[in-house]
Design an enzyme around this catalytic site. Structure first.
Site, mmCIF file in Angstrom:
data_model
loop_
_atom_site.group_PDB
_atom_site.id
_atom_site.type_symbol
_atom_site.label_atom_id
_atom_site.label_comp_id
_atom_site.label_asym_id
_atom_site.label_seq_id
_atom_site.Cartn_x
_atom_site.Cartn_y
_atom_site.Cartn_z
ATOM 1 N N ASP A 422 0.870 -1.070 -0.309
ATOM 2 C CA ASP A 422 -0.033 0.453 0.348
ATOM 3 C C ASP A 422 0.758 1.190 0.757
ATOM 4 O OD1 ASP A 422 -2.535 1.328 0.126
ATOM 5 O OD2 ASP A 422 -3.133 1.579 2.266
ATOM 6 N N GLU A 425 2.684 4.484 -4.170
ATOM 7 C CA GLU A 425 3.536 5.500 -5.420
ATOM 8 C C GLU A 425 4.048 6.423 -5.073
ATOM 9 O OE1 GLU A 425 -0.972 4.739 -4.575
ATOM 10 O OE2 GLU A 425 0.171 6.342 -3.384
ATOM 11 N N ASP A 501 -9.537 3.386 -2.355
ATOM 12 C CA ASP A 501 -10.407 4.198 -1.929
ATOM 13 C C ASP A 501 -11.276 4.482 -2.203
ATOM 14 O OD1 ASP A 501 -8.384 3.527 -0.509
ATOM 15 O OD2 ASP A 501 -7.684 4.942 0.627
#
Length: 789
Positions: A422, A425, A501
């Protein structure tokens, strides 16, 4: 906007502990000040044309042409694959590629008055003296028409002419309709910070690949350039890359063949462990070991299937990656063992940010080994994430990937079966500006060197690579399972993804379908949503409809943010629990079919969930449908995505279709109205299919004959993990003297994994005679509509 930003700051303070919002604001100020100090000179306003031809050189498999202000190289890598490279600009490090050594291709070249023509058996490429490039298929149809590129400083711009009816698909994770025509997209992996809605752009995982489909045919194009880019699909397609060489790979269609060639170029998705295709339960976060045991006990008590439980960041000690909070999880090894005895795996989250703490072993090692990203002055780059100020491993450095990969045994040796990447990026908490590392941060890029402008989109891909390669080496008897939020072209070699999300709304339930389909059409076959939406409190109806949809997508997980009502199946009351249970059991019934699709994808690169025009349906009415999809070749899924709806309208592809629940026959092409109670999801089965299901421990073969009595199917099986023996059972139904004969052939050495076989004939009362083994000759009766108990 200001109020929303203040609310986000409050949330950051809540989630990231005391000082979280202060750190976020401090980082934003530092980032902005650094940008102002290093602000590049004002860019040139005018674009420069490539100019006239200066020199042309024939190559064995292509041609190189130098223009006054640019040069281009055309290379036929395969009969249906051409690479086009425009320079100046740095060539990419080939992170996205799995295949770089291609056998020679016979290329016929011809020069004429306006340019050069290169032909293979599958395509014809024409490069004009002005730099215009056109691609034709083997039938001579013009598939794509690129105008000469333009240059402004380091930026490339190219316009491609689109046909009036042409539709565009792909680009990885995107919002909006399935057809991207009429939209603008930025290619820059981005955490939206808060839960996002239908118009969010960009998102976590871009893939610079798209399909063009029109009446004359189709094509796929992959841009091997990781710098920030913008694509606009309006009357024509306009592309801008901020830097680097303009390198593209062109493949003629149809879509199934183009995706197969693209996945040969960038890598096939590996066969996952079988358990990964089951149901995953998650939330942010399960508080402790007792909480997790209670969840598992609930699934057992209600006789509900469960493959995995995911642990979010609260299992860590102070959110430090590769640590375990001994107060919350005092015996993680025993917990993982006990759950695995019940068929449940544990998956743990991993974030790339490493807390800046000299008492933290991993931080000390990263400093000593030179594994962290640094700024131009050589200082370790830091940013605020969950633990506080964090440093970030440079995954473009081979030594760093090896060091990072060496940490996985700290969890895998305690029984952790999968890893959830997670915040990769990479995401950084800032109150404004870009929520990531500054563009000037330096990266190794396999020793070549470069900055974060180039490495940003590659960050999640290379983190997944580090994990996958380490797990393959450390556990050669097991298949790695990695779930990643971010990635780029080639990510399918290492990981699955999810849609991040998303807001809890009916609009985002509907958005799930085109997002997953476009990921698949960009080469990423395994994805799915957070069922119910990441943030919010879905109604029982919304949650059930979302669950029904997700049960027929490759990745099936319930997940939600902190502070929202829990979403275990029993949390919605007895009536809805029964309906939820039916959905979970449907997923279990489908496992033989899903596992077979996964095996096929490992050979072809084809997505499991496919648009209705797949593989090459000429019906233009199917090209824009984004509220229904095909699951493999056999199933058409038409989810209910509107509140209070108890049925829906559907555009059917050509052919006969059986209602999965009632055996009603529908004829396509055309529109059909399908009724659906709250407990049901409309599913159709293509006539001519043999659908393998698992029912009461037996392999249940459901035969759906075409009008002429024929049908075919197959079922892949193995131990469910590892790389040992396997088997493929192939079935063919044919009609002879009004008796249906089912031929059964077996390839491979793995033993038949089911206790027995049942065969169900749909839409007919005729007898079926079986030839082959197992189970040997037999006569079986028609299908009775409900699975055996």
């Amino acid at each position: 906007m200001i109020i929303d930003r203040l609310l986000e700051m409050v949330q950051q303070a809540q989630f990231m502990g005391p000082g979280g919002s202060v750190r976020a604001m401090q980082y934003a100020v530092q980032n902005r000040w650094g940008y102002l100090r290093r602000r590049p000179r004002r860019p040139e306003k005018q674009f420069t044309a490539i100019g006239p031809v200066v020199e042309s050189t024939a190559l064995p498999d292509g041609r190189q042409v130098r223009f006054a202000a640019a040069e281009v190289e055309l290379r036929m890598l395969a009969p249906d694959l051409v690479r086009i490279t425009w320079q100046p600009g740095r060539l990419p490090v080939p992170y996205g590629l799995a295949q770089t050594n291609w056998p020679p291709v016979e290329v016929v070249q011809r020069e004429h008055g306006s340019g050069w023509e290169l032909s293979s058996g599958e395509m014809r490429v024409i490069l004009g003296h002005d730099g215009r490039l056109r691609m034709h298929n083997r039938d001579g149809q013009l598939l794509r028409d690129d105008c000469p590129p333009l240059r402004r400083g380091s930026l490339w711009r190219q316009t491609s002419l689109l046909r009036a009816e042409e539709q565009i698909y792909g680009l990885g994770e995107q919002t909006g309709p399935l057809n991207l025509r009429g939209r603008r997209h930025r290619l820059w992996n981005t955490d939206p910070i808060k839960s996002y809605g239908p118009e969010q752009d960009p998102l976590y995982l871009n893939i610079p690949v798209y399909l063009g489909v029109h009446d004359a045919g189709s094509y796929l194009i992959f841009y091997e350039n990781s710098f920030p880019a913008r694509l606009t699909f309006a009357e024509d397609a306009e592309l801008e890359f901020e830097n680097g060489a303009l390198r593209a790979y062109l493949i003629p269609g149809p879509p199934d063949r183009a995706l197969a060639r693209y996945s040969e170029l960038t890598g096939r998705p590996p066969l996952p462990p079988r358990w990964a295709l089951g149901f995953h339960q998650s939330r942010f976060s399960y508080d402790n070991e007792d909480d997790v045991r209670g969840v598992a006990a609930g699934f057992t008590a209600y006789d509900l299937p469960l493959s995995a439980i995911h642990l979010d960041i609260h299992y860590m000690e102070g959110f430090r990656v590769f640590t375990v909070d001994q107060q919350r999880f005092h015996n993680l090894r025993q917990l993982a063992h006990d759950l695995e005895q019940r068929g449940i795996r544990l998956v743990t989250i991993l974030d790339p940010g490493i807390k800046r703490d000299h008492d933290y072993r991993l931080y000390r090692e990263g400093l000593a080994g030179g594994h962290f990203c640094r700024d131009e002055a050589g200082n370790v780059a830091v940013g605020p994430v969950w633990p506080g100020w964090c440093a970030f491993p440079d995954f473009t450095n081979p030594a760093t990937r090896q060091w990072w990969g060496a940490q996985y045994p700290q969890l895998s040796q305690q029984g952790i079966a999968g890893f959830w990447h997670d915040m990769n990026e990479p995401a950084i908490a800032g109150t404004w500006g870009q929520h990531t590392l500054a563009g000037e941060i330096r990266h190794d890029l396999e020793g070549r060197g470069g900055d974060h402008h180039e490495a940003h989109n590659l960050y999640g891909l290379q983190m997944a690579r580090a994990g996958y390669e380490a797990l393959r080496e450390q556990q050669p008897e097991r298949r790695p399972f990695i779930l990643t939020r971010s990635g780029w072209a080639g990510i399918q070699r290492y990981a699955w993804t999810w849609t991040g999300d998303v807001q809890s709304s009916w609009a985002m339930l509907r958005q799930t379908i085109p997002t997953v389909l476009n990921l698949g059409l960009a080469g990423m076959p395994y994805s799915g949503p957070d069922v119910g939406g990441f943030k919010g409190a879905p109604s029982g109806e919304l949650f059930l409809r979302w669950l029904q949809l997700a049960a027929l997508l490759p990745f099936f997980r319930v997940h939600s943010t902190i502070g929202v009502p829990r979403r275990e199946p029993w949390a919605f009351g007895p009536e809805l629990r029964t309906q939820i249970a039916a959905v979970l059991h449907l997923r279990s019934r489908l496992m033989p079919y899903l596992y077979t699709l996964a095996w096929q994808s490992s050979l072809s690169g084809h997505p499991l969930a496919r648009p209705l025009f797949w593989p090459d349906n000429p019906d233009p009415a199917l090209r824009g449908i984004d509220d229904a999809f095909l699951l493999g070749d056999a199933l058409l899924v038409a989810p209910i995505v509107e509140e209070d709806a108890r049925g829906r309208d559907l555009q059917l592809p050509a052919g006969r279709w059986y209602n999965f629940w009632a055996d009603q026959l529908l004829e396509g092409p055309g529109r059909a109205q399908i009724a659906s109670a709250l407990a049901d999801i409309p599913i159709l089965v293509r006539a001519g299919s043999i659908l393998p299901l698992e029912e009461a421990g037996r392999l249940a073969l459901h035969l759906y004959p075409a009008a002429d009595g024929t049908a075919a199917g197959q079922c892949y099986g193995d131990a469910g993990d590892g790389y040992g023996p396997w088997r493929v059972d192939r079935f063919a139904l044919h009609n002879n003297d009004d008796v249906l004969h089912l031929d059964w052939e077996v390839e491979g050495e793995y033993p038949f994994p089911y206790a027995a076989v049942t065969i169900h004939l749909h839409g007919s009362a005729r007898k079926v005679q079986v030839h082959g083994a197992p189970p040997g000759p037999a006569i079986l009766r028609p299908y009775s509509n409900m699975p055996d108990a």
